[in-house]
Design a protein around this motif. Structure first.
Motif, PDB file in Angstrom:
ATOM      1  N   ASP A 135       0.867  -1.171   0.000  1.00 31.68           N
ATOM      2  CA  ASP A 135       0.000   0.000   0.000  1.00 31.68           C
ATOM      3  C   ASP A 135       0.909   1.227   0.000  1.00 31.68           C
ATOM      4  O   ASP A 135       1.958   1.234   0.668  1.00 31.68           O
ATOM      5  CB  ASP A 135      -0.893   0.014   1.240  1.00 31.68           C
ATOM      6  CG  ASP A 135      -1.809  -1.211   1.304  1.00 31.68           C
ATOM      7  OD1 ASP A 135      -2.270  -1.648   0.238  1.00 31.68           O
ATOM      8  OD2 ASP A 135      -2.033  -1.730   2.413  1.00 31.68           O
ATOM      9  N   GLN A 185      -3.160   3.832  -2.262  1.00 31.39           N
ATOM     10  CA  GLN A 185      -3.277   2.935  -3.409  1.00 31.39           C
ATOM     11  C   GLN A 185      -2.568   1.610  -3.102  1.00 31.39           C
ATOM     12  O   GLN A 185      -1.687   1.549  -2.252  1.00 31.39           O
ATOM     13  CB  GLN A 185      -2.657   3.570  -4.658  1.00 31.39           C
ATOM     14  CG  GLN A 185      -3.299   4.911  -5.016  1.00 31.39           C
ATOM     15  CD  GLN A 185      -2.660   5.520  -6.252  1.00 31.39           C
ATOM     16  OE1 GLN A 185      -2.790   4.973  -7.343  1.00 31.39           O
ATOM     17  NE2 GLN A 185      -1.981   6.645  -6.076  1.00 31.39           N
ATOM     18  N   THR A 186      -2.977   0.558  -3.808  1.00 33.00           N
ATOM     19  CA  THR A 186      -2.365  -0.765  -3.628  1.00 33.00           C
ATOM     20  C   THR A 186      -1.748  -1.215  -4.951  1.00 33.00           C
ATOM     21  O   THR A 186      -2.379  -1.111  -6.010  1.00 33.00           O
ATOM     22  CB  THR A 186      -3.419  -1.788  -3.174  1.00 33.00           C
ATOM     23  OG1 THR A 186      -3.988  -1.354  -1.927  1.00 33.00           O
ATOM     24  CG2 THR A 186      -2.785  -3.163  -2.980  1.00 33.00           C
ATOM     25  N   THR A 187      -0.555  -1.699  -4.853  1.00 38.14           N
ATOM     26  CA  THR A 187       0.134  -2.150  -6.071  1.00 38.14           C
ATOM     27  C   THR A 187      -0.437  -3.478  -6.547  1.00 38.14           C
ATOM     28  O   THR A 187      -0.943  -4.264  -5.748  1.00 38.14           O
ATOM     29  CB  THR A 187       1.638  -2.351  -5.815  1.00 38.14           C
ATOM     30  OG1 THR A 187       1.812  -3.480  -4.956  1.00 38.14           O
ATOM     31  CG2 THR A 187       2.272  -1.128  -5.196  1.00 38.14           C
TER      32      THR A 187
END
Length: 630
Positions: free
Chosen positions: A190, A524-526
């Motif tokens: 994250d 955001q999440t990769t």
């Protein structure tokens, strides 16, 4: 002058001059030449300063072509090019001596066959092309004797290392799987992105800050060296257009390569091999009675379609015992069984592709062009010395071009990357000569035109008409650009400091979501990340990805640059996913081959060091340094 040179007085003076050179000048020259020490000694062989400098020059020219700019001597040393070239020469001499010790040899005939069969030297007809060969020698800076010697040493090296490394087996599965487990592990994180441009504006840069940045980053504000050039191209294609070719010459060319225009008959063939003649005859009767051939193969021998297909073959591709019945059939069908050392063959032809001979009339225009190009190549070989004599006689480039009715091409403001003054690539530069730009930036201004070989067998005359040296732009001219850069640097520094503060709070047990909300950002999440990197359009830079893969467990924090834009990433590792078993199995063979190749390379390196140690290698540092000034 010719009359005077022929008189007895002139002949006596010339004789005295020759004697004086023999007594003093030539002797001194020879003694001086012989006194230059070799750059290196390997066993009983030496590497001369000339050999080393020639090899280094060729390698630097090739590298300059690839990177689009001329390499300086300092850059060669910085990149270790001189070290690499010398090591290669030493290894070649060491392998040669070791191969000869072991009784290996590469005869003149073997070397000749290797060269004449090399694809590099083949013409359009697939045969050895002397013109291509000589063009290659000129382009690469080799004499024929040098190339022959290089090929001979390469063949000796291949024999020597082939006998050493041929028995290397593939890597054990356990070792391969360990590597794959490491490579195929994925991780996710994250993260928040701190956009430097959206942080509070810093104070306007002072004059002192702008001047300091300008001086510290002079290359950023430096215009490249630019040159005005002119060239004349003598090409086989242009010359061929003016060459007359007779019908007799076309017919001779056709006959000389007639085999290229004959397409043999091909047949689609299937076969089933039986142990006895009776079994084969019974199978044939079944097929003639209406049973499908593939069904018969499955019933009698448990064969599938791929097992019985021989493909589309020509007569010469089959053994004589099999080709005779296959090509005796007037139409698709099943031939009588035929015996070979493997058993009784039942052969079926499913398709007949007739042979074809392309007639002279069909390729007449093509042959006319080929003959004209061949004649043009011969003419250019004879024309080149004449043009070189014109240059030596001081004839201007424009007059040489006018004499041969060729236009002079020009380009102003060219930089070493092939761009014009506006920074756009120049599309009109010769494309057949990779060294064209490199040579243009090595040639002095307004000297005699340089003759460059083209890959098509032609040549060019290149001249530099003006040089505008590289220069740092005045501060007044780039002041706004420098000020913007100082402001951007300040914003970037502020983003770095903010990222450090956030990271400290997260490591102390803070919440990434709360940090994001306080800055009006989104967490955001990769997608799954791999050690091999990620597409450039994703947010995380390789630096951040590397830090995440260095983490021991989920929850650890990494900060670093974003993939673009000068922004900063604060990321927290969220999960570690072990390698997928199915993915490991799919890549096992290929990875095993790669690891085996790596092992072979390591073994070769160790063997090289052992051979060099046994022979003894000494390098003369002073001679090596002198040779760099080629």
């Amino acid at each position: 002058m010719r009359k005077g040179a022929g008189s007895w007085v002139a002949k006596i003076l010339m004789l005295l001059l020759v004697v004086s050179f023999g007594a003093w000048g030539i002797g001194d020259y020879v003694r001086s030449s012989n006194s230059i020490p070799p750059v290196a000694k390997i066993g009983r062989q030496e590497i001369s300063a000339t050999e080393f400098s020639d090899a280094l020059r060729r390698e630097s020219q090739q590298l300059s072509r690839r990177i689009g700019t001329v390499m300086t001597r300092e850059q060669m040393q910085q990149f270790g090019l001189d070290e690499s070239v010398l090591n290669g020469l030493i290894a070649a001499r060491a392998y040669e001596q070791q191969a000869l010790k072991q009784g290996l040899a590469a005869t003149s005939g073997v070397v000749r066959d290797y060269i004449t069969r090399a694809d590099t030297f083949k013409g359009t007809n697939g045969q050895f092309d002397r013109l291509r060969y000589e063009t290659f020698l000129r382009n690469e800076g080799y004499s024929e004797a040098m190339l022959v010697e290089l090929v001979r040493r390469d063949l000796l090296r291949e024999q020597l290392l082939g006998s050493l490394l041929s028995g290397v087996e593939t890597m054990p599965v356990l070792a391969v799987d360990s590597v794959l487990a490491y490579r195929l592990e994925t991780r996710a994180a994250d993260y928040i992105r701190l956009e430097a441009a959206k942080l509070p504006a810093p104070a306007a840069p002072t004059d002192a800050e702008i001047e300091e940045f300008y001086k510290a980053n002079a290359p950023r504000f430096t215009t490249p060296e630019r040159r005005d050039i002119a060239w004349v191209a003598f090409t086989p294609a242009a010359l061929a257009a003016e060459i007359a070719v007779s019908d007799e010459e076309i017919a001779e060319e056709y006959e000389a390569h007639k085999g290229n225009y004959v397409e043999p008959e091909r047949r689609q063939v299937q076969q089933v091999v039986f142990n006895t003649e009776d079994d084969a005859k019974a199978a044939r009767q079944a097929v003639l009675g209406g049973e499908d051939f593939l069904a018969m193969a499955q019933r009698t021998r448990q064969l599938k379609e791929a097992d019985v297909s021989l493909g589309l073959v020509q007569k010469e591709q089959l053994p004589p015992d099999l080709s005779a019945p296959v090509f005796a059939l007037a139409q698709p069908g099943v031939a009588e069984p035929v015996k070979s050392a493997f058993g009784w063959h039942l052969l079926r032809v499913t398709q007949i592709q007739p042979g074809k001979t392309t007639t002279l009339a069909e390729v007449k225009d093509q042959l006319r062009q080929q003959v004209a190009l061949n004649k043009a190549g011969d003419a250019l070989l004879k024309l080149r010395p004449q043009v070189e004599d014109m240059i030596a006689g001081g004839m201007p480039l424009a007059d040489i071009a006018k004499t041969h009715k060729i236009a002079v091409s020009t380009q102003a403001g060219l930089d070493a990357r092939g761009n014009d003054a506006a920074g756009k690539p120049v599309e009109t530069l010769p494309q057949t000569q990779p060294a064209f730009i490199t040579e243009a930036f090595q040639l002095a201004e307004k000297v005699d035109p340089l003759v460059l070989d083209q890959n098509d067998g032609g040549f060019q005359l290149l001249q530099v008409t003006a040089v505008k040296p590289s220069a740092v732009k005045p501060l007044a001219e780039v002041r706004d650009e420098a000020a913007a850069a100082v402001t951007a640097a300040k914003r970037g520094k502020a983003a770095d400091q903010l990222a450090l503060q956030i990271a400290e709070r997260l490591r102390a047990g803070g919440d990434l979501l709360k940090e994001a909300q306080a800055l009006n950002l989104v967490v955001q999440t990769t997608p799954p990340l791999s050690r091999g990197g990620q597409p450039a359009d994703r947010a995380l830079s390789p630096t951040v990805v590397s830090l995440l893969f260095s983490a021991k467990q989920p929850g650890e924090v990494a900060i670093g640059p974003a993939s673009s834009g000068g922004d900063v990433i604060v990321a927290r590792l969220s999960r570690i996913v072990p390698a997928d078993i199915a993915a490991m199995a799919a890549q096992r063979d290929r990875t095993g081959q790669q690891l085996t190749q790596g092992l072979v390379g390591e073994l070769e390196e160790r063997y090289r060091k052992q051979v060099e140690a046994s022979l003894g290698v000494t390098v003369n540092a002073a001679a090596r340094q002198r040779a760099l000034a080629f």
